[in-house]
Design a protein around this motif. Structure first.
Motif, PDB file in Angstrom:
ATOM      1  N   ALA A   1      33.848 -13.715  12.865  1.00 41.44           N
ATOM      2  CA  ALA A   1      33.979 -12.320  11.673  1.00 41.44           C
ATOM      3  C   ALA A   1      35.642 -12.373  11.379  1.00 41.44           C
ATOM      4  O   ALA A   1      36.189 -11.923  10.875  1.00 41.44           O
ATOM      5  N   GLY A   2      36.414 -13.622  11.967  1.00 39.82           N
ATOM      6  CA  GLY A   2      37.088 -14.726  11.277  1.00 39.82           C
ATOM      7  C   GLY A   2      38.712 -13.246  11.823  1.00 39.82           C
ATOM      8  O   GLY A   2      39.453 -13.421  11.130  1.00 39.82           O
ATOM      9  N   LYS A   3      37.912 -12.662  13.222  1.00 40.90           N
ATOM     10  CA  LYS A   3      38.998 -11.366  13.718  1.00 40.90           C
ATOM     11  C   LYS A   3      40.055 -12.616  14.788  1.00 40.90           C
ATOM     12  O   LYS A   3      40.836 -11.617  15.473  1.00 40.90           O
ATOM     13  N   LEU A   4      39.601 -13.755  14.870  1.00 39.89           N
ATOM     14  CA  LEU A   4      40.047 -14.418  16.372  1.00 39.89           C
ATOM     15  C   LEU A   4      40.541 -15.248  15.737  1.00 39.89           C
ATOM     16  O   LEU A   4      39.104 -15.699  15.452  1.00 39.89           O
ATOM     17  N   ASP A   5      40.907 -16.244  16.250  1.00 41.29           N
ATOM     18  CA  ASP A   5      41.247 -17.649  16.013  1.00 41.29           C
ATOM     19  C   ASP A   5      41.411 -18.654  16.672  1.00 41.29           C
ATOM     20  O   ASP A   5      41.495 -18.380  18.467  1.00 41.29           O
TER      21      ASP A   5
ATOM     22  N   THR B   1      30.917 -14.089  18.199  1.00 40.01           N
ATOM     23  CA  THR B   1      30.795 -13.134  17.174  1.00 40.01           C
ATOM     24  C   THR B   1      32.225 -12.852  16.594  1.00 40.01           C
ATOM     25  O   THR B   1      32.548 -13.100  15.327  1.00 40.01           O
ATOM     26  N   GLU B   2      33.785 -12.928  17.726  1.00 39.09           N
ATOM     27  CA  GLU B   2      34.633 -12.002  16.979  1.00 39.09           C
ATOM     28  C   GLU B   2      35.903 -13.838  16.082  1.00 39.09           C
ATOM     29  O   GLU B   2      35.964 -12.908  14.443  1.00 39.09           O
TER      30      GLU B   2
END
Length: 246
Positions: free
Chosen positions: A164-168, A160-161
């Protein structure tokens, strides 16, 4: 990584004592059957073994004790047995939480308790809240727990992260997964015991058991006690841990 063996005294805090012990409590039904008693009688005797073992773990100085109380697969058992197990859990929580608190023991849970009945969820949460500042022992009940489900929930959270572009994705490592497991703030698992002679993990703490010592004993769970726990810990103290070194 060094190829030298690591003694349990070195790996478990310098005194040979495991920090975190987990137990697959197996054999209640067979204990009852051998005595020509209904299966629920075995579960009741098993609940007494829980009380005795938790006290022994605290007295021995363990930091954490995790018991496989109800697996995510146990819902497949007969409706009558599930009802009996839930009733015993209610009885245990109502009877024992105050005693846990008096003895400085912190009650915790792993697994998805949302599937339990509302009053039972309330008892669990009340017990966790009452004991949350205790530090003598972390007593962890695995309730509606399955290791594959635990890992699936962790992976979904990471996915999910990423979405959402919050995690590489390239930053995902072992520590990131461990931080999302139900056991994230417990000591590493040092020793996993299964009673009753069965020799499998049954979807219990699969990630955490990667380098834990495993001990399978023939004792049926209702007969397990402080002496049995002490013997298991003594066995642990004789082992060398290599953690994949050779």
């Amino acid at each position: 990584m060094s190829a030298s063996p690591v003694t349990n005294a070195e790996a478990a805090g310098g005194n040979g004592m495991p920090r975190h012990v987990a137990i697959i409590m197996d054999g209640n039904g067979r204990w009852a059957k051998r005595r020509f008693l209904p299966r629920v009688a075995g579960h009741r005797a098993g609940a007494e073994a829980v009380r005795v073992t938790v006290k022994a773990a605290a007295d021995m100085g363990l930091r954490a004790l995790t018991l496989y109380a109800f697996s995510s697969e146990n819902w497949r058992r007969s409706a009558e047995e599930v009802t009996d197990l839930m009733g015993l859990l209610r009885h245990y929580l109502r009877k024992e939480v105050a005693e846990l608190h008096r003895n400085g023991i912190r009650l915790r849970t792993i697994g998805d308790i949302s599937a339990l009945e509302g009053d039972l969820i309330g008892l669990v949460r009340d017990g966790v809240e009452l004991t949350k500042n205790n530090r003598r022992l972390d007593f962890v009940l695995a309730l509606n727990y399955g290791a594959q489900d635990e890992m699936l929930r962790a992976v979904r959270g990471i996915a999910t992260e990423v979405q959402a572009g919050k995690l590489d994705p390239q930053s995902i490592d072992q520590a990131m997964i461990e931080a999302r497991l139900d056991t994230c703030d417990l000591p590493p698992l040092d020793l996993l015991i299964r009673t009753s002679g069965e020799r499998r993990l049954s979807n219990f703490l699969l990630w955490q058991a990667a380098y834990a010592e495993l001990l399978f004993v023939d004792t049926l769970w209702p007969d397990f006690d402080g002496k049995a726990l002490s013997a298991a810990i003594a066995d642990f103290g004789t082992r060398e841990r290599r953690f994949g070194g050779r």
